[in-house]
Scaffold this active site. Structure first.
Site, PDB file in Angstrom:
ATOM      1  N   ARG A 183      41.500 -16.204  28.390  1.00 41.04           N
ATOM      2  CA  ARG A 183      42.573 -16.865  27.650  1.00 41.04           C
ATOM      3  C   ARG A 183      43.159 -15.874  26.652  1.00 41.04           C
ATOM      4  O   ARG A 183      42.419 -15.064  26.071  1.00 41.04           O
ATOM      5  CB  ARG A 183      42.061 -18.084  26.866  1.00 41.04           C
TER       6      ARG A 183
ATOM      7  N   HIS B 282      36.993  -4.538  28.162  1.00 41.58           N
ATOM      8  CA  HIS B 282      38.157  -4.500  29.049  1.00 41.58           C
ATOM      9  C   HIS B 282      37.905  -3.451  30.134  1.00 41.58           C
ATOM     10  O   HIS B 282      37.529  -2.316  29.821  1.00 41.58           O
ATOM     11  CB  HIS B 282      39.411  -4.155  28.249  1.00 41.58           C
TER      12      HIS B 282
HETATM   13  C1  GRF Z   1      34.647  -7.798  33.293  1.00 36.88           C
HETATM   14  O1  GRF Z   1      35.274  -6.979  34.229  1.00 36.88           O
HETATM   15  C2  GRF Z   1      35.182  -7.508  31.919  1.00 36.88           C
HETATM   16  O2  GRF Z   1      35.542  -6.173  31.738  1.00 36.88           O
HETATM   17  C3  GRF Z   1      36.420  -8.372  31.860  1.00 36.88           C
HETATM   18  O3  GRF Z   1      36.071  -9.540  32.558  1.00 36.88           O
HETATM   19  C4  GRF Z   1      35.043  -9.258  33.499  1.00 36.88           C
HETATM   20  C5  GRF Z   1      33.922 -10.196  33.195  1.00 36.88           C
HETATM   21  O4  GRF Z   1      32.923 -10.154  34.175  1.00 36.88           O
HETATM   22  N1  GRF Z   1      36.825  -8.616  30.517  1.00 36.88           N
HETATM   23  P1  GRF Z   1      31.608 -11.035  33.986  1.00 36.88           P
HETATM   24  O5  GRF Z   1      32.050 -12.497  33.929  1.00 36.88           O
HETATM   25  O6  GRF Z   1      30.939 -10.609  32.727  1.00 36.88           O
HETATM   26  O7  GRF Z   1      30.784 -10.759  35.214  1.00 36.88           O
END
Ligand code: GRF
Length: 235
Positions: A96, A114
């Protein structure tokens, strides 16, 4: 180094929650001297919620669709989080866009991860964009959250090579493994009082962190008891 207390971490997720799991495991091993006091999702069907519940962690769901606008949703998030009294709030795949209504109360103790080498590729589809651009490297960045999307000061950055014939999925797998190492490490630094944010930017041990974050060194992974590891210096 600052004394290590048992910090309280709240984690926000929208999906599978593998970063959340890495943080929970680091807490269980004692490598991260913290307790996850709440896992909060905007989706009741987030896989990570079930994993957290199985691990005996308190969970909550606040569905964004139940609120008329982003500010009302963010207000509900803040109220629920404040009940959990977190020292650190971690966004881990929370899909979000957050407004200042959410960000301001947690400014300086709000981290995101990120999947790109920020400042490259804020937003979505980062791995495909890196492949399309012909980059030789991809990676992930832990950063403080400010109202600018994926634009807060970077803290820690891990790099992964892009291999010949790579696909976005293969690259994502390579990068997520690194995410599971860098997020617990950044959380540890924060809870140790070593990682701070002020108007000048992000600081580790009082030294300004470079614009692309501190380069991650695998030997600093939060695998062992904190006392066994050397402290990382910048530069
Ligand atoms: C990861 O790629 C992170 O960098 C991004 O969202 C994804 C989350 O993956 N912000 P998870 O739900 O922790 O497996």
């Amino acid at each position: 180094m600052a004394a290590v207390g048992a910090g309280r971490i709240a984690i926000l997720i929208s999906g599978r929650g593998s970063n959340m799991q890495a943080l929970l495991e680091a807490c269980e091993r004692g490598a991260l001297p913290a307790r996850v006091c709440l896992v909060l999702s905007n989706r009741a069907d987030a896989e990570g919620l079930a994993i957290a519940r199985q691990g005996g962690v308190e969970t909550a769901c606040i569905a964004h669709g139940d609120y008329p606008d982003r500010e009302a949703f963010d207000t509900a998030l803040v109220l629920r989080l404040q009940q959990a009294r977190p020292d650190l709030v971690i966004l881990a795949g929370f899909m979000r866009i957050l407004t200042p209504v959410f960000i301001t109360p947690f400014a300086g103790r709000l981290l995101n991860i990120h999947p790109s080498l920020l400042p490259k590729y804020p937003g979505l589809n980062t791995h495909q964009r890196a492949l399309d651009a012909g980059d030789s490297e991809a990676g992930s960045t832990v950063h403080f959250v400010t109202p600018e999307l994926d634009g807060g000061p970077p803290v820690l950055q891990a790099r992964a090579p892009i291999l010949p014939d790579d696909t976005a999925d293969a690259l994502a797998e390579r990068v997520i493994t690194l995410e599971h190492e860098i997020y617990p490490l950044a959380a540890l630094w924060f809870l140790q009082g070593r990682l701070t944010l002020n108007e000048q930017g992000a600081f580790l041990d009082g030294q300004k962190i470079p614009a692309s974050g501190i380069p991650y060194r695998p030997q600093d992974a939060v695998r062992h008891d904190a006392a066994d590891r050397g402290q990382q210096r910048i530069g």
